[in-house]
Design a protein around this motif. Structure first.
Motif, short mmCIF file in Angstrom:
data_model
loop_
_atom_site.label_atom_id
_atom_site.label_comp_id
_atom_site.label_asym_id
_atom_site.label_seq_id
_atom_site.Cartn_x
_atom_site.Cartn_y
_atom_site.Cartn_z
N THR A 149 8.86 3.65 3.93
CA THR A 149 9.60 4.06 5.12
C THR A 149 9.27 3.17 6.31
OG1 THR A 149 9.51 6.32 4.31
CG2 THR A 149 10.13 6.01 6.61
N ILE A 150 8.02 2.78 6.44
CA ILE A 150 7.62 1.93 7.57
C ILE A 150 8.30 0.57 7.51
CG2 ILE A 150 5.57 0.92 6.48
CD1 ILE A 150 4.23 1.25 9.26
N ALA A 151 8.67 0.14 6.32
CA ALA A 151 9.31 -1.17 6.16
C ALA A 151 10.69 -1.21 6.81
CB ALA A 151 9.42 -1.53 4.68
N VAL A 152 11.31 -0.07 7.01
CA VAL A 152 12.63 -0.01 7.64
C VAL A 152 12.55 -0.59 9.06
CG1 VAL A 152 14.43 1.54 8.51
CG2 VAL A 152 13.40 1.93 6.27
N THR A 160 -0.14 3.69 2.14
CA THR A 160 0.58 4.95 1.97
C THR A 160 1.00 5.17 0.51
OG1 THR A 160 2.67 3.90 2.56
CG2 THR A 160 1.44 4.97 4.34
N GLU A 161 0.45 4.38 -0.36
CA GLU A 161 0.66 4.51 -1.80
C GLU A 161 2.12 4.39 -2.20
OE1 GLU A 161 -1.24 8.17 -2.83
OE2 GLU A 161 -3.23 7.40 -2.31
N VAL A 206 3.05 -4.91 4.36
CA VAL A 206 2.50 -4.85 3.00
C VAL A 206 1.27 -3.96 2.96
CG1 VAL A 206 1.38 -6.22 1.19
CG2 VAL A 206 3.46 -7.07 2.30
N LEU A 207 0.39 -4.11 3.94
CA LEU A 207 -0.81 -3.27 3.98
C LEU A 207 -0.47 -1.79 4.20
CD1 LEU A 207 -3.20 -5.56 6.04
CD2 LEU A 207 -3.31 -5.06 3.60
#
Length: 81
Positions: free
Chosen positions: A70-73, A65-66, A59-60
């Motif tokens: 992509t990082i959530a993948v 990254t506004e 979440v942070l």
């Protein structure tokens, strides 16, 4: 007669000592089972806490990254495992 009494008394003492040793052995085994149970419980509590922390990091990172998720993948499946 006295020799028979000594034999009976000696057998009683050995039986009593064996019973005490058996009782101590059972207590030690029970204590080890309880410790293993506590260790297992703490392992799973820590695992859940790390998963929640990974989701919070996700979440942070999305916020930093506004909105780029992509990082959530990668982090969401790691947090859920």
């Amino acid at each position: 007669m006295a020799a028979e009494a000594l034999i009976v008394d000696d057998a009683y003492q050995r039986g009593y000592a064996d019973a005490i040793a058996d009782m101590r052995k059972k207590k030690r085994a029970e204590r080890q089972r309880e410790q293993a149970k506590k260790a297992r419980r703490w392992y799973f509590i820590k695992q859940k806490a790390y998963g929640l922390a990974m989701l919070a990091v996700t979440v942070l990172a999305v916020w930093a990254t506004e909105g780029d998720i992509t990082i959530a993948v990668i982090t969401v499946p790691l947090g859920l495992m």
